[in-house]
Design a protein around this motif. Structure first.
Motif, short mmCIF file in Angstrom:
data_model
loop_
_atom_site.label_atom_id
_atom_site.label_comp_id
_atom_site.label_asym_id
_atom_site.label_seq_id
_atom_site.Cartn_x
_atom_site.Cartn_y
_atom_site.Cartn_z
N ALA A 81 -7.78 -9.45 -5.53
CA ALA A 81 -7.50 -8.12 -5.02
C ALA A 81 -6.60 -7.40 -6.00
O ALA A 81 -5.69 -8.01 -6.57
CB ALA A 81 -6.82 -8.20 -3.66
N ASP A 82 -6.89 -6.13 -6.21
CA ASP A 82 -6.03 -5.37 -7.12
C ASP A 82 -5.05 -4.47 -6.36
O ASP A 82 -4.46 -3.57 -6.93
CB ASP A 82 -6.86 -4.57 -8.13
N CYS A 83 -4.91 -4.74 -5.05
CA CYS A 83 -3.95 -3.95 -4.26
C CYS A 83 -2.54 -4.38 -4.64
O CYS A 83 -2.34 -5.49 -5.13
CB CYS A 83 -4.19 -4.18 -2.77
N PRO A 84 -1.55 -3.52 -4.43
CA PRO A 84 -0.19 -3.85 -4.86
C PRO A 84 0.47 -4.98 -4.06
O PRO A 84 1.25 -5.74 -4.62
CB PRO A 84 0.59 -2.54 -4.70
N ASP A 85 0.15 -5.10 -2.78
CA ASP A 85 0.90 -6.08 -1.98
C ASP A 85 0.26 -7.48 -1.92
O ASP A 85 0.92 -8.45 -1.64
CB ASP A 85 1.16 -5.56 -0.56
N LYS A 86 -1.02 -7.56 -2.18
CA LYS A 86 -1.77 -8.84 -2.17
C LYS A 86 -1.69 -9.57 -0.82
O LYS A 86 -1.88 -10.78 -0.76
CB LYS A 86 -1.25 -9.81 -3.26
N LEU A 87 -1.38 -8.82 0.22
CA LEU A 87 -1.25 -9.46 1.53
C LEU A 87 -2.58 -10.06 1.97
O LEU A 87 -2.63 -11.11 2.62
CB LEU A 87 -0.77 -8.45 2.57
N CYS A 88 -3.67 -9.40 1.61
CA CYS A 88 -4.99 -9.88 2.03
C CYS A 88 -5.28 -11.26 1.45
O CYS A 88 -5.91 -12.09 2.08
CB CYS A 88 -6.06 -8.88 1.63
N MET A 89 -4.80 -11.48 0.22
CA MET A 89 -5.06 -12.78 -0.42
C MET A 89 -4.26 -13.90 0.24
O MET A 89 -4.59 -15.06 0.09
CB MET A 89 -4.71 -12.70 -1.91
N HIS A 90 -3.20 -13.52 0.94
CA HIS A 90 -2.39 -14.53 1.60
C HIS A 90 -2.83 -14.80 3.04
O HIS A 90 -2.29 -15.68 3.71
CB HIS A 90 -0.91 -14.11 1.59
N GLN A 91 -3.81 -14.02 3.51
CA GLN A 91 -4.31 -14.27 4.85
C GLN A 91 -5.22 -15.49 4.83
O GLN A 91 -5.91 -15.74 3.85
CB GLN A 91 -5.06 -13.03 5.39
N LYS A 92 -5.20 -16.21 5.93
CA LYS A 92 -5.95 -17.47 5.95
C LYS A 92 -7.45 -17.20 6.00
O LYS A 92 -7.89 -16.13 6.40
CB LYS A 92 -5.52 -18.33 7.13
#
Ligand SMILES: [Zn+2]
Length: 125
Positions: A81-92
């Motif tokens: 993901a190139d979003c700034p927070d990368k929260l999506c990548m940390h979702q299970k």
């Protein structure tokens, strides 16, 4: 007179809401549990639908951002993901019906559905 109208409005809205809920429940019931898939939406538009039964790497190129969803062993996970927070990548990883992965900055929502057509999504939207 005025009061009566308001009451009728409330009744009408309640009835409409109940009917909608009943329709949605019926659709969920009749969707069946087999053939799960993930629906990817970008800014509430359907980007694509992919079966969970098939390993896949989906590049979600929205024109302004790029995410990568990896489908593996019946689960889906945001792997790039190139979003700034990368929260999506940390979702299970998701695999159960109605589980979601959200990338807020890029307006991407990945939802597991029970298969079948996308008429439910059309109504919700
Ligand atoms: Zn993200």
């Amino acid at each position: 007179m005025h009061k009566r109208l308001q009451k009728n409005d409330v009744l009408f809205l309640s009835a409409t809401a109940l009917l909608l809920a009943a329709v949605l429940a019926a659709m969920l019931l009749f969707r069946g549990k087999s053939g799960k898939q993930v629906v990817i939406t970008v800014d509430r538009e359907v980007f694509g639908t992919y079966p969970l039964s098939q390993d896949n790497v989906v590049r979600i190129d929205t024109g302004t951002s790029v995410n990568e969803l990896t489908i593996e062993n019946g689960t889906a996970k945001m792997t790039e993901a190139d979003c700034p927070d990368k929260l999506c990548m940390h979702q299970k990883a998701i695999s159960r019906e109605r589980e979601t992965i959200v990338c807020l900055p890029n307006k991407i929502v990945v939802t597991v559905t029970g298969g079948g057509d996308s008429s439910l999504d059309a109504i919700v939207n």
